[in-house]
Motif scaffolding. Structure first.
Motif, PDB file in Angstrom:
ATOM      1  N   VAL A  49       0.863  -1.175   0.000  1.00  0.00           N
ATOM      2  CA  VAL A  49       0.000   0.000   0.000  1.00  0.00           C
ATOM      3  C   VAL A  49       0.901   1.226   0.000  1.00  0.00           C
ATOM      4  CG1 VAL A  49      -1.796   1.272   1.210  1.00  0.00           C
ATOM      5  CG2 VAL A  49      -1.804  -1.221   1.254  1.00  0.00           C
ATOM      6  N   THR A  50       0.757   2.040  -1.042  1.00  0.00           N
ATOM      7  CA  THR A  50       1.545   3.266  -1.152  1.00  0.00           C
ATOM      8  C   THR A  50       0.624   4.454  -0.910  1.00  0.00           C
ATOM      9  OG1 THR A  50       2.895   2.165  -2.830  1.00  0.00           O
ATOM     10  CG2 THR A  50       3.107   4.567  -2.640  1.00  0.00           C
ATOM     11  N   PRO A  51       0.789   5.115   0.229  1.00  0.00           N
ATOM     12  CA  PRO A  51      -0.061   6.273   0.512  1.00  0.00           C
ATOM     13  C   PRO A  51       0.341   7.480  -0.334  1.00  0.00           C
ATOM     14  CG  PRO A  51       1.090   5.515   2.495  1.00  0.00           C
ATOM     15  CD  PRO A  51       1.639   4.769   1.339  1.00  0.00           C
ATOM     16  N   GLU A  52      -0.655   8.187  -0.801  1.00  0.00           N
ATOM     17  CA  GLU A  52      -0.438   9.463  -1.481  1.00  0.00           C
ATOM     18  C   GLU A  52      -1.138  10.528  -0.648  1.00  0.00           C
ATOM     19  OE1 GLU A  52      -1.646   9.045  -5.565  1.00  0.00           O
ATOM     20  OE2 GLU A  52       0.337   8.305  -6.095  1.00  0.00           O
ATOM     21  N   LYS A  53      -1.422  11.681  -1.217  1.00  0.00           N
ATOM     22  CA  LYS A  53      -2.024  12.772  -0.442  1.00  0.00           C
ATOM     23  C   LYS A  53      -3.276  12.312   0.300  1.00  0.00           C
ATOM     24  CE  LYS A  53      -0.159  16.313  -3.408  1.00  0.00           C
ATOM     25  NZ  LYS A  53      -0.403  17.272  -4.451  1.00  0.00           N
ATOM     26  N   ASN A  54      -4.332  12.011  -0.417  1.00  0.00           N
ATOM     27  CA  ASN A  54      -5.582  11.575   0.211  1.00  0.00           C
ATOM     28  C   ASN A  54      -5.998  10.184  -0.257  1.00  0.00           C
ATOM     29  OD1 ASN A  54      -5.934  13.993   1.609  1.00  0.00           O
ATOM     30  ND2 ASN A  54      -6.818  14.961  -0.199  1.00  0.00           N
ATOM     31  N   ASN A  55      -5.138   9.523  -1.023  1.00  0.00           N
ATOM     32  CA  ASN A  55      -5.477   8.236  -1.615  1.00  0.00           C
ATOM     33  C   ASN A  55      -4.381   7.225  -1.356  1.00  0.00           C
ATOM     34  OD1 ASN A  55      -7.834   9.291  -2.866  1.00  0.00           O
ATOM     35  ND2 ASN A  55      -6.561  10.211  -4.430  1.00  0.00           N
ATOM     36  N   GLU A  56      -4.660   5.999  -1.771  1.00  0.00           N
ATOM     37  CA  GLU A  56      -3.678   4.926  -1.639  1.00  0.00           C
ATOM     38  C   GLU A  56      -3.631   4.129  -2.938  1.00  0.00           C
ATOM     39  OE1 GLU A  56      -4.227   4.152   3.118  1.00  0.00           O
ATOM     40  OE2 GLU A  56      -5.399   2.972   1.718  1.00  0.00           O
ATOM     41  N   ILE A  57      -2.438   3.688  -3.280  1.00  0.00           N
ATOM     42  CA  ILE A  57      -2.234   2.814  -4.435  1.00  0.00           C
ATOM     43  C   ILE A  57      -1.896   1.440  -3.870  1.00  0.00           C
ATOM     44  CG2 ILE A  57      -0.792   2.347  -6.445  1.00  0.00           C
ATOM     45  CD1 ILE A  57      -0.429   5.388  -6.692  1.00  0.00           C
ATOM     46  N   VAL A  58      -2.640   0.432  -4.299  1.00  0.00           N
ATOM     47  CA  VAL A  58      -2.513  -0.902  -3.721  1.00  0.00           C
ATOM     48  C   VAL A  58      -2.064  -1.894  -4.794  1.00  0.00           C
ATOM     49  CG1 VAL A  58      -3.736  -2.747  -2.518  1.00  0.00           C
ATOM     50  CG2 VAL A  58      -4.353  -0.369  -2.089  1.00  0.00           C
ATOM     51  N   LEU A  59      -1.110  -2.748  -4.407  1.00  0.00           N
ATOM     52  CA  LEU A  59      -0.628  -3.839  -5.254  1.00  0.00           C
ATOM     53  C   LEU A  59      -0.758  -5.131  -4.460  1.00  0.00           C
ATOM     54  CD1 LEU A  59       0.977  -5.042  -7.710  1.00  0.00           C
ATOM     55  CD2 LEU A  59       3.032  -4.557  -6.381  1.00  0.00           C
ATOM     56  N   VAL A  60      -1.474  -6.100  -5.017  1.00  0.00           N
ATOM     57  CA  VAL A  60      -1.642  -7.391  -4.364  1.00  0.00           C
ATOM     58  C   VAL A  60      -1.113  -8.471  -5.304  1.00  0.00           C
ATOM     59  CG1 VAL A  60      -3.293  -9.055  -3.424  1.00  0.00           C
ATOM     60  CG2 VAL A  60      -3.659  -6.617  -3.082  1.00  0.00           C
ATOM     61  N   LYS A  61      -0.173  -9.253  -4.787  1.00  0.00           N
ATOM     62  CA  LYS A  61       0.385 -10.379  -5.545  1.00  0.00           C
ATOM     63  C   LYS A  61      -0.200 -11.660  -4.959  1.00  0.00           C
ATOM     64  CE  LYS A  61       4.648  -7.979  -6.671  1.00  0.00           C
ATOM     65  NZ  LYS A  61       6.122  -7.989  -6.559  1.00  0.00           N
ATOM     66  N   MET A  62      -0.791 -12.454  -5.837  1.00  0.00           N
ATOM     67  CA  MET A  62      -1.478 -13.678  -5.417  1.00  0.00           C
ATOM     68  C   MET A  62      -0.877 -14.889  -6.125  1.00  0.00           C
ATOM     69  SD  MET A  62      -4.221 -12.546  -3.556  1.00  0.00           S
ATOM     70  CE  MET A  62      -5.486 -13.770  -3.690  1.00  0.00           C
ATOM     71  N   GLN A  63      -0.904 -16.013  -5.440  1.00  0.00           N
ATOM     72  CA  GLN A  63      -0.434 -17.276  -6.004  1.00  0.00           C
ATOM     73  C   GLN A  63      -1.638 -18.127  -6.358  1.00  0.00           C
ATOM     74  OE1 GLN A  63       2.918 -18.314  -6.440  1.00  0.00           O
ATOM     75  NE2 GLN A  63       1.902 -19.871  -7.661  1.00  0.00           N
ATOM     76  N   SER A  64      -1.712 -18.563  -7.602  1.00  0.00           N
ATOM     77  CA  SER A  64      -2.795 -19.463  -8.006  1.00  0.00           C
ATOM     78  C   SER A  64      -2.225 -20.868  -8.118  1.00  0.00           C
ATOM     79  CB  SER A  64      -3.397 -19.030  -9.341  1.00  0.00           C
ATOM     80  OG  SER A  64      -2.493 -19.267 -10.396  1.00  0.00           O
ATOM     81  N   SER A  65      -3.106 -21.838  -8.082  1.00  0.00           N
ATOM     82  CA  SER A  65      -2.641 -23.210  -8.286  1.00  0.00           C
ATOM     83  C   SER A  65      -2.449 -23.431  -9.784  1.00  0.00           C
ATOM     84  CB  SER A  65      -3.650 -24.209  -7.732  1.00  0.00           C
ATOM     85  OG  SER A  65      -4.794 -24.248  -8.548  1.00  0.00           O
TER      86      SER A  65
ATOM     87  N   ILE B 283      -8.876   4.047  -1.914  1.00  0.00           N
ATOM     88  CA  ILE B 283      -8.039   3.377  -2.915  1.00  0.00           C
ATOM     89  C   ILE B 283      -8.215   4.082  -4.260  1.00  0.00           C
ATOM     90  CG2 ILE B 283      -7.603   1.231  -4.161  1.00  0.00           C
ATOM     91  CD1 ILE B 283      -8.486  -0.266  -1.655  1.00  0.00           C
ATOM     92  N   ALA B 284      -7.136   4.675  -4.745  1.00  0.00           N
ATOM     93  CA  ALA B 284      -7.160   5.385  -6.025  1.00  0.00           C
ATOM     94  C   ALA B 284      -6.807   4.453  -7.176  1.00  0.00           C
ATOM     95  CB  ALA B 284      -6.188   6.557  -5.999  1.00  0.00           C
ATOM     96  N   GLU B 285      -5.981   3.449  -6.900  1.00  0.00           N
ATOM     97  CA  GLU B 285      -5.552   2.507  -7.936  1.00  0.00           C
ATOM     98  C   GLU B 285      -5.292   1.164  -7.284  1.00  0.00           C
ATOM     99  OE1 GLU B 285      -2.742   3.566 -11.323  1.00  0.00           O
ATOM    100  OE2 GLU B 285      -1.475   2.325 -10.034  1.00  0.00           O
ATOM    101  N   PHE B 286      -5.757   0.107  -7.946  1.00  0.00           N
ATOM    102  CA  PHE B 286      -5.605  -1.236  -7.407  1.00  0.00           C
ATOM    103  C   PHE B 286      -5.049  -2.149  -8.496  1.00  0.00           C
ATOM    104  CE2 PHE B 286      -6.758  -5.464  -6.155  1.00  0.00           C
ATOM    105  CZ  PHE B 286      -6.536  -5.459  -4.794  1.00  0.00           C
ATOM    106  N   THR B 287      -4.016  -2.920  -8.148  1.00  0.00           N
ATOM    107  CA  THR B 287      -3.401  -3.844  -9.108  1.00  0.00           C
ATOM    108  C   THR B 287      -3.379  -5.248  -8.527  1.00  0.00           C
ATOM    109  OG1 THR B 287      -1.981  -2.094  -9.971  1.00  0.00           O
ATOM    110  CG2 THR B 287      -1.319  -4.358 -10.446  1.00  0.00           C
ATOM    111  N   PHE B 288      -3.873  -6.195  -9.319  1.00  0.00           N
ATOM    112  CA  PHE B 288      -3.779  -7.617  -9.015  1.00  0.00           C
ATOM    113  C   PHE B 288      -2.676  -8.196  -9.890  1.00  0.00           C
ATOM    114  CE2 PHE B 288      -8.145  -8.538  -7.244  1.00  0.00           C
ATOM    115  CZ  PHE B 288      -7.695  -9.260  -6.169  1.00  0.00           C
TER     116      PHE B 288
ATOM    117  N   ARG C 252      -9.667   4.449  -9.939  1.00  0.00           N
ATOM    118  CA  ARG C 252     -10.871   4.660  -9.139  1.00  0.00           C
ATOM    119  C   ARG C 252     -12.138   4.604  -9.997  1.00  0.00           C
ATOM    120  NH1 ARG C 252     -12.061   3.338  -4.470  1.00  0.00           N
ATOM    121  NH2 ARG C 252     -14.045   2.743  -5.289  1.00  0.00           N
ATOM    122  N   ALA C 253     -12.079   5.154 -11.216  1.00  0.00           N
ATOM    123  CA  ALA C 253     -13.256   5.140 -12.102  1.00  0.00           C
ATOM    124  C   ALA C 253     -13.637   3.703 -12.460  1.00  0.00           C
ATOM    125  CB  ALA C 253     -12.976   5.954 -13.357  1.00  0.00           C
ATOM    126  N   ALA C 254     -12.656   2.865 -12.717  1.00  0.00           N
ATOM    127  CA  ALA C 254     -12.930   1.460 -13.050  1.00  0.00           C
ATOM    128  C   ALA C 254     -13.494   0.715 -11.840  1.00  0.00           C
ATOM    129  CB  ALA C 254     -11.662   0.788 -13.554  1.00  0.00           C
TER     130      ALA C 254
END
Length: 164
Positions: A70-86, A111-116, A136-138
């Motif tokens: 989670v990368t905080p910005e002024k009033n928002n956060e940018i999130v990156l989540v790395k997941m392991q699939s089988s 959350i302003a931007e989210f990445t899987f 955020r729009a998406a």
């Protein structure tokens, strides 16, 4: 003179004993835990990280989270989540799982931007097989689309050729 030296030795021993006693009283594990908890709760992005961790645990049967950033910005956060699939998960399953988690994550307005980023073992190597980034729009559009349409609203959508 000998009484004077003995007095100072007794006084020195007394100060050492009182010092050790004072240290043992203040070295309380509960105090350390409270301080650590306060520091974590005041860390920017910590609350979002915990919320995302809980949301992903609800969706996945196994512990599939590799990393949450989670990368905080002024009033928002940018999130990156790395997941392991089988190795048996298909692109369709990954999209469904991602969609179900994204619907919950979209309710977090900070959350302003989210990445899987999904990883899967291909040819004995852990390979990045699916990357999706949503602004955020998406995230706000998620309720109006199905999981099959995630590629159309994502700002970044990359799928490995080996993913079925």
């Amino acid at each position: 003179m000998k009484k004077f030296v003995n007095f100072y030795i007794v006084l020195l021993v007394l100060f050492i004993v009182l010092g050790l006693f004072g240290i043992s009283i203040t070295n309380d594990k509960e105090t350390e835990d409270v301080i650590e908890k306060n520091v974590l709760e005041n860390t920017p992005g910590y609350e979002t990280m915990l919320a995302i961790s809980e949301m992903t645990k609800e969706q996945q049967l196994q512990d599939a989270v590799l990393d949450i950033q989670v990368t905080p910005e002024k009033n928002n956060e940018i999130v990156l989540v790395k997941m392991q699939s089988s190795e048996f998960m298909t692109a369709d399953i990954l999209l469904k799982d991602s969609y179900n988690m994204l619907v919950k994550i979209a309710n977090s307005p900070q959350i302003a931007e989210f990445t899987f980023v999904w990883y899967q073992v291909i040819n004995s190597e852990n390979t990045e097989v699916l990357t999706m980034t949503f602004d955020r729009a998406a995230l706000d559009q998620l309720q109006a689309v199905s999981y099959k349409d995630l590629a159309t609203i994502a700002t970044v959508f990359e799928q490995h050729s080996e993913l079925k």
